[in-house]
Design an enzyme around this catalytic site. Structure first.
Site, PDB file in Angstrom:
ATOM      1  N   HIS A  30       0.834  -1.219   0.000  1.00  0.00           N
ATOM      2  CA  HIS A  30       0.000   0.000   0.000  1.00  0.00           C
ATOM      3  C   HIS A  30       0.865   1.264   0.000  1.00  0.00           C
ATOM      4  O   HIS A  30       0.542   2.237   0.680  1.00  0.00           O
ATOM      5  CB  HIS A  30      -0.938   0.006   1.214  1.00  0.00           C
ATOM      6  CG  HIS A  30      -2.047  -1.007   1.133  1.00  0.00           C
ATOM      7  ND1 HIS A  30      -3.184  -0.821   0.372  1.00  0.00           N
ATOM      8  CD2 HIS A  30      -2.185  -2.235   1.707  1.00  0.00           C
ATOM      9  CE1 HIS A  30      -3.987  -1.877   0.493  1.00  0.00           C
ATOM     10  NE2 HIS A  30      -3.395  -2.763   1.293  1.00  0.00           N
ATOM     11  N   ASP A  68      -0.875  -4.744   6.074  1.00  0.00           N
ATOM     12  CA  ASP A  68      -1.891  -5.586   5.426  1.00  0.00           C
ATOM     13  C   ASP A  68      -1.576  -5.796   3.946  1.00  0.00           C
ATOM     14  O   ASP A  68      -0.920  -4.979   3.314  1.00  0.00           O
ATOM     15  CB  ASP A  68      -3.278  -4.952   5.557  1.00  0.00           C
ATOM     16  CG  ASP A  68      -3.327  -3.555   4.951  1.00  0.00           C
ATOM     17  OD1 ASP A  68      -2.398  -2.769   5.221  1.00  0.00           O
ATOM     18  OD2 ASP A  68      -4.272  -3.245   4.207  1.00  0.00           O
ATOM     19  N   GLU A  69      -2.092  -6.891   3.455  1.00  0.00           N
ATOM     20  CA  GLU A  69      -2.136  -7.179   2.005  1.00  0.00           C
ATOM     21  C   GLU A  69      -0.826  -6.882   1.278  1.00  0.00           C
ATOM     22  O   GLU A  69      -0.835  -6.361   0.175  1.00  0.00           O
ATOM     23  CB  GLU A  69      -3.264  -6.361   1.355  1.00  0.00           C
ATOM     24  CG  GLU A  69      -4.623  -6.692   1.904  1.00  0.00           C
ATOM     25  CD  GLU A  69      -5.719  -5.775   1.376  1.00  0.00           C
ATOM     26  OE1 GLU A  69      -6.810  -6.290   1.091  1.00  0.00           O
ATOM     27  OE2 GLU A  69      -5.501  -4.562   1.260  1.00  0.00           O
ATOM     28  N   SER A  70       0.293  -7.273   1.899  1.00  0.00           N
ATOM     29  CA  SER A  70       1.589  -7.051   1.232  1.00  0.00           C
ATOM     30  C   SER A  70       1.884  -8.231   0.319  1.00  0.00           C
ATOM     31  O   SER A  70       2.828  -8.990   0.551  1.00  0.00           O
ATOM     32  CB  SER A  70       2.687  -6.886   2.285  1.00  0.00           C
ATOM     33  OG  SER A  70       2.474  -5.688   2.986  1.00  0.00           O
TER      34      SER A  70
END
Ligand code: TNX
Length: 510
Positions: free
Chosen positions: A255, A318-320
């Site tokens: 992100h 998150d969401e790496s």
């Protein structure tokens, strides 16, 4: 004379306090048979440290000034007297944020052992006044409250909302209005998601291109924006007056496209990326092998910590999806160290539980129960934001004009009918610090959108954090909510008229 008295008696509206539309529901309510009326000559008596109690009296005065036309006189006295008494008791009270409101025909006593509790007592008093108290022009009505008493304290200490100002940027005034909303329901944290692929929203003096380049766009290609450090401090101070702590988030290592577009050296290939205005997730990563990355993070956290009085800095995590797990783990461990070097504690999305957690790191559960359990097994505490119930960017149903539905459709009742203690088996009440309701803004572009998605779900999530589970029921809540919606009408809030609620419900009058 006699006629006048009879007339004024008839106008007395004594609502049974148990039917009052409190949100969240207080712990204990005792009704008495009478009313207290606030008039232009009602004093506000300050009992206890004037520097602490005075600002809470000012807050009350500000809130009621436009609709009543009153500017109530403050006076410092040493024992409760007629009028509104704000009493900061000095002897120890076991519970922080606990308060009492006691109302007789002659006076109101709001008391607490701490300023936050006193503030919540004042919020409760505001909820007892007619909804027109929130009007922005003078109203010709009697400002009466019913006699009786309320004793109250929260079930959980962390009661928050998150606003994603990265996908779409929101002005300082918008953020302040969100603070007003959450504080009126006794929420005490506002988490600001300050960076993401689509935008970097906070001025960092050591890395000016973050905002000069990374702050110039948003989802859909609009012009974006950012907060100067002065504006950020103004938000922090505005929030503090309403006992709301700002929790700033810099999301990493994923992100991060806005930062990667601003500085070529943060990329492994040394080339700046293009700015991004879409809504995909999981494609960006800081270059975890380069020392400059940690210099960058150190500067950002240092500047953020200097202007953040709250104890937490949120480091995302998150969401790496494009950071290999063997890189992600040491990265998240090192960044926690940077946060503690600047005397703050880390908070991160639940994926962080793959890494070794520092003592005091908070795991924010949103998706994977396994991660929450991994967190508590390491001794960490959990903040509860289950996407299926607490994500207020989710659509109410398939026809909702804005919002996403990857986690669920969340109707008014779905946001309410769950509790923190039982949601993740294996995560116990003493391991939970509270609740946070995230508002992601891929599809949410202005204040009207924010309010439409918040109401009526924010009140549900606020009540889950404040009111013990045994004292909550949907049937009772939905009636309070329906009556309370008059407040939203007066405030001009375009809330979602959920078909699960009978909005025409009227106050039960004696
Ligand atoms: C997942 S929740 C995300 C966000 C999105 C959100 C949309 C989380 C930690 N990551 O990047 O904005 O879904 O609902």
């Amino acid at each position: 004379m006699v006629i006048a008295i009879l007339f004024s008696c008839e106008e007395q509206v004594n609502i049974d306090l148990n039917q009052e539309d409190f949100l969240p529901k207080p712990r204990s309510i005792v009704n008495a048979d009478g009313t207290f009326e606030i008039t232009a000559s009602t004093p506000i008596n300050l009992l206890g440290d004037e520097a602490k109690v005075g600002p809470i009296a000012d807050f009350f005065n500000e809130r009621i000034n436009k609709s009543t036309g009153f500017e109530l006189t403050k006076r410092q006295i040493s024992g409760a007297s007629s009028g509104i008494n704000l009493y900061l008791i000095d002897e120890g009270e076991e519970f922080s944020e606990a308060y009492r409101v006691e109302i007789t025909k002659n006076n109101v006593i709001v008391s607490s052992a701490n300023e936050a509790g006193l503030f919540y007592g004042v919020q409760t008093l505001l909820q007892m006044l007619p909804p027109e108290i929130h009007a922005d022009s003078k109203q010709d009505i009697k400002w009466q409250v019913s006699t009786g008493s309320v004793r109250d304290r929260p079930a959980y200490g962390y009661r928050g909302t998150m606003l994603d100002v990265a996908r779409h940027f929101f002005s300082v005034d918008d953020v302040k209005r969100v603070i007003d909303h959450i504080a009126s329901y006794k929420m005490n944290r506002l988490h600001l998601h300050l960076s993401d692929d689509q935008g970097w929203r906070i001025e960092i003096k050591a890395w000016p291109n973050l905002t000069k380049i990374g702050g110039t766009t948003q989802v859909g290609g609009g012009k974006g924006g950012f907060y100067t450090q002065e504006q950020y401090k103004d938000i922090v101070a505005y929030a503090a007056k309403q006992f709301v702590t700002i929790v700033p988030e810099i999301d990493m290592p994923g992100h991060t496209n806005a930062a990667l577009a601003s500085y070529a050296e943060l990329n492994c290939d040394g080339k700046a990326t293009d700015l991004y205005t879409g809504t995909e997730v999981g494609f960006s990563t800081l270059c975890v092998d380069k020392e400059i990355t940690y210099k960058f993070i150190d500067d950002v956290i240092r500047e953020l910590a200097e202007m953040t009085p709250g104890e937490y800095i949120h480091i995302g995590g998150d969401e790496s999806h494009v950071t290999p797990i063997e890189d992600y783990i040491p990265f998240m461990e090192r960044v926690q160290g940077i946060v503690s070097k600047h005397n703050k504690k880390s908070m991160a999305w639940d994926e962080i539980a793959h890494a070794k957690l520092k003592e005091n790191t908070i795991v924010q559960f949103w998706a994977e129960e396994e991660n929450a359990k991994k967190g508590v097994m390491q001794g960490a505490k959990v903040l509860m934001s289950p996407a299926k119930r607490a994500y207020i960017d989710m659509q109410y149903d398939s026809t909702t004009r804005i919002g996403l539905h990857w986690a669920a459709y969340i109707e008014a009742d779905s946001a309410y009918t769950w509790n923190l203690e039982e949601y993740v088996k294996g995560v116990n009440p003493d391991q939970i610090i509270g609740i946070e309701a995230p508002m992601w803004t891929e599809t949410i572009t202005n204040m009207d959108d924010i309010e439409y998605m918040m109401f009526p779900r924010l009140t549900a999530l606020a009540e889950i954090g404040w009111t013990e589970t045994a004292n909550r029921s949907w049937d009772d809540y939905k009636e309070r909510l329906a009556r309370h919606s008059e407040v939203w009408n007066v405030k001009g809030i375009n809330y979602y008229k959920s078909p699960r609620i009978d909005w025409e419900q009227k106050k039960i009058e004696e």
